[in-house]
Each structure stands twice: as C-alpha cells, then as structure tokens.
Design an enzyme around this catalytic site. Sequence first.
Site, mmCIF file in Angstrom:
data_model
loop_
_atom_site.group_PDB
_atom_site.id
_atom_site.type_symbol
_atom_site.label_atom_id
_atom_site.label_comp_id
_atom_site.label_asym_id
_atom_site.label_seq_id
_atom_site.Cartn_x
_atom_site.Cartn_y
_atom_site.Cartn_z
ATOM 1 N N CYS A 1 16.565 -5.469 -3.896
ATOM 2 C CA CYS A 1 17.690 -4.990 -3.094
ATOM 3 C C CYS A 1 18.053 -6.013 -2.017
ATOM 4 C CB CYS A 1 17.352 -3.615 -2.502
ATOM 5 S SG CYS A 1 18.795 -2.732 -1.874
ATOM 6 N N HIS B 1 15.097 -0.360 -7.183
ATOM 7 C CA HIS B 1 13.846 -0.384 -6.411
ATOM 8 C C HIS B 1 12.639 0.032 -7.255
ATOM 9 C CE1 HIS B 1 15.349 -0.880 -2.223
ATOM 10 N NE2 HIS B 1 16.467 -0.415 -2.757
ATOM 11 N N GLU C 1 9.614 -0.344 -6.614
ATOM 12 C CA GLU C 1 8.517 0.152 -5.758
ATOM 13 C C GLU C 1 8.688 1.627 -5.410
ATOM 14 O OE1 GLU C 1 11.161 -1.139 -4.710
ATOM 15 O OE2 GLU C 1 11.547 -0.847 -2.584
#
Lengths: 93, 228
Positions: free
Chosen positions: B87, B195, B197
């Site tokens: 990002c 994302h 994560e």
Amino acid sequence: MARVVVDVMLKPEILDPQGQAVQRALPRLGFDGIVDVRQGKRFEIELDGPADEAALARAREIADKLLANTVIEQYAVRFDPAEADRVTEPAAG
Amino acid sequence: MSARVGVVTFPGSQDDQDALRAVELVGAEPIALWHRERDLRQVDAVVLPGGFSYGDYLRAGAIARFSPVMETIVAGAREGLPVLGICNGFQVLCESHLLPGALIRNGGMLFINRDQRLRVDSVSTAWTADYTAGQQILIPIKNGEGRYTADEHTLDELEAEGRVVVRYLDNPNGSARDIAGIANAAGNVVGLMPHPEHAVEELTGPYPGPATDGLPFFTSILKRLVAA
C-alpha cells in the site's frame, strides 16, 4: 530575494478524477459551457540572492527532485512577477 | 539463525505492527526499523508497511523516499535485498524509482475499503514463490490512491517480462491492466496495494474466508531466506 512560482500539473494523458469532480459540480451551480477542469499544485519558493537564471535553475532542480513526480506530472517555473499575481481575498463590496 | 525481516516505521505508518506480527506468525524474526536510522540491523529482508507516511504530504510516499532509512534500503534493493512494499510502501517504492509507474487517485474519487479478489500472476518473485501461478486469493484493500498508472511502453514491458505479480479480478479503481502489484526485473522488490498482512489469521482475516490468503507472502520470503 527571489520569489519563484512552481506550477505542478498532472500530464495531459493522466486522468484527473479531482478535476473531473469539480467539472461535474459546476453545471449544478449554474456554470454552463465548462469544457474541462484540471487541478494542480502551486508552490511559492523564496530563495536567497537575485532573481536570475541561476535562481530559476535551482527551482527547476527542486521541482524535478521533489515537487513533481515526473512519471505522472509536469511542472513550470517562473518568477512571481508582482504581488498582483498572488492569490488574494476578493475585494469587499 | 532465523531469518530477520525488518519492518520500517515512518511517522504516519499504520500497519507496521500488523506486518511485524505477520512476520512472527510464520516463524521469522521481526525487527522494527525506524525511518531516521540508516542502520538496517542486519535484516535479511524489509517490509515497507501501509499507512500515510509523513501525512502523505505532497504526494503519497514522496517525503518518505528521502528518509535516511530509505537511502540504505534503495542501495540494498539494487544489490538484491528483498523488499516488499504494501500500500503506502508500494507508493514509496514507486517514488523511489525501485518500481516503475505511479499510484494516483482512485477513479471515482472513493477511498475503497473491502476484501478484494486477486489473481497471482507471477510466482517467481522472492515474495510469491509459495503461491501457484494463476491462484485466486482474497486480500483486503484500503486506499484512496491505489490506481496504478504507467506509460504504455512500461506496461508492455511489465507484461512481457512477467513482472505483473497480482491483478484485480474486478478492478476497483481503474488501475491500468488491472494491476494490483508488480516486481522489479530481478524479482527481489515487490509492491502491491492490497494488504497481505491483514489476511494471516482466521480471527481477523476476510470474513467469510478464506481468511489467510496473505500468509504465502511471508512464508515465501522465509523459505527463501532459510534456504539461502
């Protein structure tokens, strides 16, 4: 003291959704005949020394390195010709 | 010795803790890095996390690019240091010219926050070897400036060299050629807007799942570092 104005605009071929949003709002406010709106950034830089070609060259270097991302933006540098060129509040009345 | 994976915190980073947690979950050693420190603390790989570094002032990633830590990371990346930009981290990598192109305001001006279907198109990078080519995955996106753009020549080059890493299955923001993430020519530097994560645990990943489709980004790098 030299005051240099740097205008940064998205390149013509890059879509500008912000400018488009402004353009779409204008007819609703009664402004007809608006063909296109593009939005950019204006920087006013004050430099030590005289307003000469060297001052413009420094401003160009600054624009190239930081102010503009030349992948998507183009820039133009010029001396601020006069206070009249500055953005001011509209005159009362 | 376990693989050391650094995560940089810039002022305005938001997802650094999530990235550190993802690194730890797969069994690597998470190392916090600070934007003002040139020292990378002997890490074997680096994650640039999501957020709004330096308030996204000027342009997303534009100021972060000139931080002391990025000087070392840019030099290291050119020598083969694996770097993943997520990002805002992707935006920093483009501003640093480690990756080509740029990320601009989403079409429609919307900040988009949703679980996004993607297809993994390149599994030859340091960060995607644990996927299978063409695998469809579900990963959250959350950004206002995620629309990937580059000139036609650059886009053709990315396609021809197999450097489009992930693509949107239903393009949310007008990104050129549905591109969600790309790699450099060597494959050690990868940037993507979604994302991974945020998709590493059943409890907090996309619901209803699959919830952990982001894990292979982190297992890929771990395996690569351990094998090295």
